[in-house]
Design a protein around this motif. Sequence first.
Motif, PDB file in Angstrom:
ATOM      1  N   ILE A 123       0.856  -1.185   0.000  1.00 38.90           N
ATOM      2  CA  ILE A 123       0.000   0.000   0.000  1.00 38.90           C
ATOM      3  C   ILE A 123       0.894   1.237   0.000  1.00 38.90           C
ATOM      4  O   ILE A 123       1.772   1.386   0.843  1.00 38.90           O
ATOM      5  N   SER A 124       0.662   2.129  -0.950  1.00 40.22           N
ATOM      6  CA  SER A 124       1.463   3.346  -1.019  1.00 40.22           C
ATOM      7  C   SER A 124       0.707   4.513  -0.398  1.00 40.22           C
ATOM      8  O   SER A 124      -0.514   4.508  -0.283  1.00 40.22           O
ATOM      9  N   GLY A 125       1.462   5.512   0.022  1.00 43.42           N
ATOM     10  CA  GLY A 125       0.864   6.698   0.615  1.00 43.42           C
ATOM     11  C   GLY A 125       1.922   7.674   1.082  1.00 43.42           C
ATOM     12  O   GLY A 125       3.058   7.663   0.592  1.00 43.42           O
ATOM     13  N   LYS A 126       1.537   8.508   2.026  1.00 41.61           N
ATOM     14  CA  LYS A 126       2.431   9.490   2.621  1.00 41.61           C
ATOM     15  C   LYS A 126       2.218   9.452   4.125  1.00 41.61           C
ATOM     16  O   LYS A 126       1.179   8.981   4.593  1.00 41.61           O
ATOM     17  N   ALA A 127       3.193   9.935   4.878  1.00 44.75           N
ATOM     18  CA  ALA A 127       3.074   9.830   6.325  1.00 44.75           C
ATOM     19  C   ALA A 127       3.704  11.010   7.043  1.00 44.75           C
ATOM     20  O   ALA A 127       4.658  11.624   6.546  1.00 44.75           O
ATOM     21  N   ILE A 128       3.149  11.316   8.206  1.00 44.68           N
ATOM     22  CA  ILE A 128       3.758  12.236   9.161  1.00 44.68           C
ATOM     23  C   ILE A 128       4.079  11.418  10.399  1.00 44.68           C
ATOM     24  O   ILE A 128       3.189  10.768  10.974  1.00 44.68           O
ATOM     25  N   ILE A 129       5.334  11.415  10.807  1.00 49.10           N
ATOM     26  CA  ILE A 129       5.781  10.621  11.939  1.00 49.10           C
ATOM     27  C   ILE A 129       6.276  11.572  13.027  1.00 49.10           C
ATOM     28  O   ILE A 129       7.161  12.393  12.777  1.00 49.10           O
ATOM     29  N   THR A 130       5.685  11.474  14.198  1.00 53.91           N
ATOM     30  CA  THR A 130       6.013  12.362  15.305  1.00 53.91           C
ATOM     31  C   THR A 130       6.957  11.670  16.272  1.00 53.91           C
ATOM     32  O   THR A 130       6.772  10.492  16.595  1.00 53.91           O
ATOM     33  N   ALA A 131       7.977  12.397  16.734  1.00 51.45           N
ATOM     34  CA  ALA A 131       8.936  11.857  17.691  1.00 51.45           C
ATOM     35  C   ALA A 131       9.004  12.758  18.920  1.00 51.45           C
ATOM     36  O   ALA A 131       8.619  13.927  18.867  1.00 51.45           O
ATOM     37  N   HIS A 132       9.521  12.198  20.007  1.00 52.34           N
ATOM     38  CA  HIS A 132       9.543  12.940  21.276  1.00 52.34           C
ATOM     39  C   HIS A 132      10.920  13.491  21.598  1.00 52.34           C
ATOM     40  O   HIS A 132      11.930  12.778  21.521  1.00 52.34           O
ATOM     41  N   LEU A 133      10.951  14.757  21.963  1.00 53.69           N
ATOM     42  CA  LEU A 133      12.098  15.402  22.587  1.00 53.69           C
ATOM     43  C   LEU A 133      11.557  16.348  23.658  1.00 53.69           C
ATOM     44  O   LEU A 133      10.449  16.881  23.514  1.00 53.69           O
ATOM     45  N   PRO A 134      12.292  16.588  24.745  1.00 52.85           N
ATOM     46  CA  PRO A 134      11.831  17.525  25.767  1.00 52.85           C
ATOM     47  C   PRO A 134      11.612  18.924  25.180  1.00 52.85           C
ATOM     48  O   PRO A 134      12.312  19.325  24.245  1.00 52.85           O
ATOM     49  N   PRO A 135      10.641  19.670  25.697  1.00 53.66           N
ATOM     50  CA  PRO A 135      10.333  21.005  25.159  1.00 53.66           C
ATOM     51  C   PRO A 135      11.526  21.944  25.111  1.00 53.66           C
ATOM     52  O   PRO A 135      11.674  22.708  24.145  1.00 53.66           O
ATOM     53  N   ASP A 136      12.398  21.898  26.124  1.00 55.57           N
ATOM     54  CA  ASP A 136      13.541  22.808  26.113  1.00 55.57           C
ATOM     55  C   ASP A 136      14.524  22.465  25.011  1.00 55.57           C
ATOM     56  O   ASP A 136      15.153  23.356  24.423  1.00 55.57           O
ATOM     57  N   VAL A 137      14.633  21.175  24.687  1.00 52.80           N
ATOM     58  CA  VAL A 137      15.509  20.760  23.587  1.00 52.80           C
ATOM     59  C   VAL A 137      14.935  21.233  22.256  1.00 52.80           C
ATOM     60  O   VAL A 137      15.655  21.745  21.392  1.00 52.80           O
ATOM     61  N   ILE A 138      13.629  21.078  22.089  1.00 48.81           N
ATOM     62  CA  ILE A 138      12.975  21.538  20.860  1.00 48.81           C
ATOM     63  C   ILE A 138      13.127  23.043  20.697  1.00 48.81           C
ATOM     64  O   ILE A 138      13.418  23.541  19.600  1.00 48.81           O
ATOM     65  N   GLN A 139      12.942  23.779  21.778  1.00 53.04           N
ATOM     66  CA  GLN A 139      13.075  25.231  21.710  1.00 53.04           C
ATOM     67  C   GLN A 139      14.480  25.628  21.265  1.00 53.04           C
ATOM     68  O   GLN A 139      14.653  26.515  20.422  1.00 53.04           O
ATOM     69  N   GLY A 140      15.500  24.978  21.809  1.00 54.46           N
ATOM     70  CA  GLY A 140      16.871  25.276  21.406  1.00 54.46           C
ATOM     71  C   GLY A 140      17.111  24.971  19.936  1.00 54.46           C
ATOM     72  O   GLY A 140      17.777  25.736  19.233  1.00 54.46           O
ATOM     73  N   MET A 141      16.552  23.873  19.454  1.00 54.84           N
ATOM     74  CA  MET A 141      16.707  23.516  18.044  1.00 54.84           C
ATOM     75  C   MET A 141      16.044  24.547  17.147  1.00 54.84           C
ATOM     76  O   MET A 141      16.568  24.884  16.075  1.00 54.84           O
ATOM     77  N   ARG A 142      14.890  25.054  17.572  1.00 57.91           N
ATOM     78  CA  ARG A 142      14.216  26.090  16.784  1.00 57.91           C
ATOM     79  C   ARG A 142      15.064  27.353  16.706  1.00 57.91           C
ATOM     80  O   ARG A 142      15.142  27.991  15.647  1.00 57.91           O
ATOM     81  N   GLU A 143      15.695  27.703  17.807  1.00 62.00           N
ATOM     82  CA  GLU A 143      16.522  28.909  17.824  1.00 62.00           C
ATOM     83  C   GLU A 143      17.755  28.781  16.932  1.00 62.00           C
ATOM     84  O   GLU A 143      18.249  29.775  16.401  1.00 62.00           O
ATOM     85  N   ARG A 144      18.242  27.548  16.753  1.00 63.72           N
ATOM     86  CA  ARG A 144      19.424  27.307  15.932  1.00 63.72           C
ATOM     87  C   ARG A 144      19.080  26.871  14.507  1.00 63.72           C
ATOM     88  O   ARG A 144      19.978  26.526  13.729  1.00 63.72           O
ATOM     89  N   ALA A 145      17.802  26.858  14.169  1.00 62.46           N
ATOM     90  CA  ALA A 145      17.375  26.363  12.856  1.00 62.46           C
ATOM     91  C   ALA A 145      18.027  27.144  11.716  1.00 62.46           C
ATOM     92  O   ALA A 145      18.215  28.367  11.809  1.00 62.46           O
TER      93      ALA A 145
END
Length: 243
Positions: free
Chosen positions: A106-128
């Motif tokens: 079966i073919s298709g497309k997907a969005i896959i969500t992964a977990h990181l702590p909020p402070d880690v995500i915030q830092g990654m956004r600032e360095r994007a």
Amino acid sequence: MKQFWIVSGLVVAALGASALIVGGGMWSGQHDAPAATHDMPWQVQALPGGGSQVLGLTLGEASAGRSTLGDIQRRWGDAVQIAIVAAPNEVGTLEAYVDPMQAGFISGKAIITAHLPPDVIQGMRERAVKTEYMGGTTRKATLASTDLAEALKAPVTAVSFIPAANLDEAIILSRFGQPAERVRSNGHLVHFLYPDKGLDLALDSEGKELLQYVAPAEFERLRQPLLAAASAAASGASAPAAP
């Protein structure tokens, strides 16, 4: 989880005009694969501790060998885009967009969500290295190379699969069985809920179907927002008109 629902909605909307429209033959069994496969969307194996294996991935905080974004990239390669997606006033979620994604035959497309702590995500956004709008006010942040290496270690928590082939109720019941519950969001969208599979299958008579998987032990985080939205919609419909 708000971002997960927002991005899923955006993808489904985008697919409405461009997705491949084919018959349900593969889903109904008219064109079964010649070789056995265990990655089909309806093949969900419950694991001890409340996890599951589905689409070749292992979900669940207590599951041994649970999948990471690194596993996603190794499996689907150049089809994978990894970014942080955020609505206004929210930290955001780490997501992988896979296009195309093959689930068995079966073919298709997907969005896959992964977990990181909020402070880690915030830092990654600032360095994007780049931040852009995806649609409306939702923004996508492309990670710096050093942050991408860290993101690949993040465990997968949810998978949204958008099949290329359209489904109908008969195919859903044939492949997935009777749902434990059905929740109607509006006049054209019905959610088939399978808590033992950790699956919310949204059947949309005016758009694309969406299969959302989490570990069965975490199913309420899919179910409760649906019930709340359905209750709010029903209350609004029954409320008297303002003078």
